[in-house]
Design a protein around this motif. Sequence first.
Motif, PDB file in Angstrom:
ATOM      1  N   CYS A 251       0.641  -1.327   0.096  1.00 11.67           N
ATOM      2  CA  CYS A 251       0.066  -0.065  -0.148  1.00 11.67           C
ATOM      3  C   CYS A 251       0.811   1.488  -0.221  1.00 11.67           C
ATOM      4  O   CYS A 251       0.627   2.274  -0.707  1.00 11.67           O
ATOM      5  N   HIS A 252       2.015   1.274   0.821  1.00  9.55           N
ATOM      6  CA  HIS A 252       2.822   2.477   0.861  1.00  9.55           C
ATOM      7  C   HIS A 252       3.715   2.845  -0.257  1.00  9.55           C
ATOM      8  O   HIS A 252       3.846   3.740  -0.747  1.00  9.55           O
ATOM      9  N   ARG A 253       4.013   1.547  -0.957  1.00  6.42           N
ATOM     10  CA  ARG A 253       4.697   1.653  -2.191  1.00  6.42           C
ATOM     11  C   ARG A 253       4.060   2.276  -3.050  1.00  6.42           C
ATOM     12  O   ARG A 253       4.090   2.902  -4.002  1.00  6.42           O
ATOM     13  N   LEU A 254       2.640   1.745  -3.498  1.00 10.63           N
ATOM     14  CA  LEU A 254       1.637   2.252  -4.417  1.00 10.63           C
ATOM     15  C   LEU A 254       1.514   3.605  -4.165  1.00 10.63           C
ATOM     16  O   LEU A 254       1.569   4.642  -5.171  1.00 10.63           O
ATOM     17  N   ALA A 255       1.292   4.019  -2.938  1.00 15.08           N
ATOM     18  CA  ALA A 255       1.102   5.428  -2.255  1.00 15.08           C
ATOM     19  C   ALA A 255       2.045   6.386  -2.919  1.00 15.08           C
ATOM     20  O   ALA A 255       1.811   7.468  -2.979  1.00 15.08           O
ATOM     21  N   ALA A 256       3.408   6.023  -2.736  1.00 19.31           N
ATOM     22  CA  ALA A 256       4.688   6.804  -2.992  1.00 19.31           C
ATOM     23  C   ALA A 256       4.511   7.012  -4.463  1.00 19.31           C
ATOM     24  O   ALA A 256       5.345   7.871  -5.028  1.00 19.31           O
ATOM     25  N   ARG A 257       3.970   6.235  -5.303  1.00 19.28           N
ATOM     26  CA  ARG A 257       3.676   6.319  -6.630  1.00 19.28           C
ATOM     27  C   ARG A 257       2.587   7.082  -7.086  1.00 19.28           C
ATOM     28  O   ARG A 257       2.171   7.245  -8.007  1.00 19.28           O
ATOM     29  N   GLY A 258       1.754   7.538  -6.175  1.00 23.58           N
ATOM     30  CA  GLY A 258       0.496   8.398  -6.451  1.00 23.58           C
ATOM     31  C   GLY A 258      -0.754   7.469  -6.440  1.00 23.58           C
ATOM     32  O   GLY A 258      -1.716   7.987  -6.766  1.00 23.58           O
TER      33      GLY A 258
END
Length: 326
Positions: A251-258
């Motif tokens: 989830c946090h890796r996806l959020a880091a890409r927007g």
Amino acid sequence: MPIISAPYEFNEDRLYVDLAPVLGIPLHLKCEGFNFAGSIKQKAALEMVEAAEKSGRLGFDSILVESSSGNLGVALSMIAASRGYRFVCVTDSRCNPATRQVMRALGAEVHVVSEPDPVDGLLGARLAHVRRLCAEDDRYLWLNQYANPDNWGAHHRLTAPEIAEHFPGLDVLFVGAGTTGTLMGCARWFKEHRPQVRIVAIDAVGSVTFGGPPGRRLLPGLGAGVRPQILDETFVDAVVRVPEPDALRVCHRLAARGFLFGGSTGTVVAGAARWLDERPPGARRPGAAVAIAPDLGERYTDTVYRPDWVREHYGPDVLESEEFRF
């Protein structure tokens, strides 16, 4: 330009994210959160309500009641408000605070169960509460998403054919297992029409759905403390169980890409990544793998995306851990 008069008349069903440039995974993510309910549960909720209306079980004086960890509760709250029904959602303490507020804003009555059943956990306690309500007042109508064939029927009719249309070369479909409605609807359709497509169920560690031992689960959505009645494992080719810390990291890796997705999506992507990583490189063709993202992430800002909540429940270094990488 679509013009609608009821909120459930709109659903964007054809949006996919290519995760190859985002996370380096040969996987397309089907986004199911772009409707007024905010999740894939709008489809099942509408299918179950309309079937109950057609059968005569749901009348003007009925009170809809359902056990839900959140998303189906929101969908039923929306439909009940639009069609003039009363609705009671029985949830538990894992339900996101924002989700509870959305249901109340839509006019639903929300009962929060905090004491788990000694054997069947919080879900068992929720189901017992629903049964008590129905026994006390015959106006209550329990749609029972865990046993209702219209739950999986919605995805047999809508979700699976849409995926098949856009991915004629599909090899594998990854579907999260909660009530198993989405899983069973898609699995049944593909076994009937494209049996060569492998169906991989993604479950949470601590869920008993596929026979695993019960354990602590804090992320709502996937997994169950009671095996869903609609599950038929003969339609499933493989099961991947994902620890919640892995779901958080995704989830946090996806959020880091927007891309802000919900905890269930993090679980599904983590499980798909692990399964794909075990395949030889030649078997990972672009466009051959699809995963279903049940919802978006705005309702998880008090949990999944709040650093102090993550540290409190999973440890101070969970998001920096090297235990899960792809």
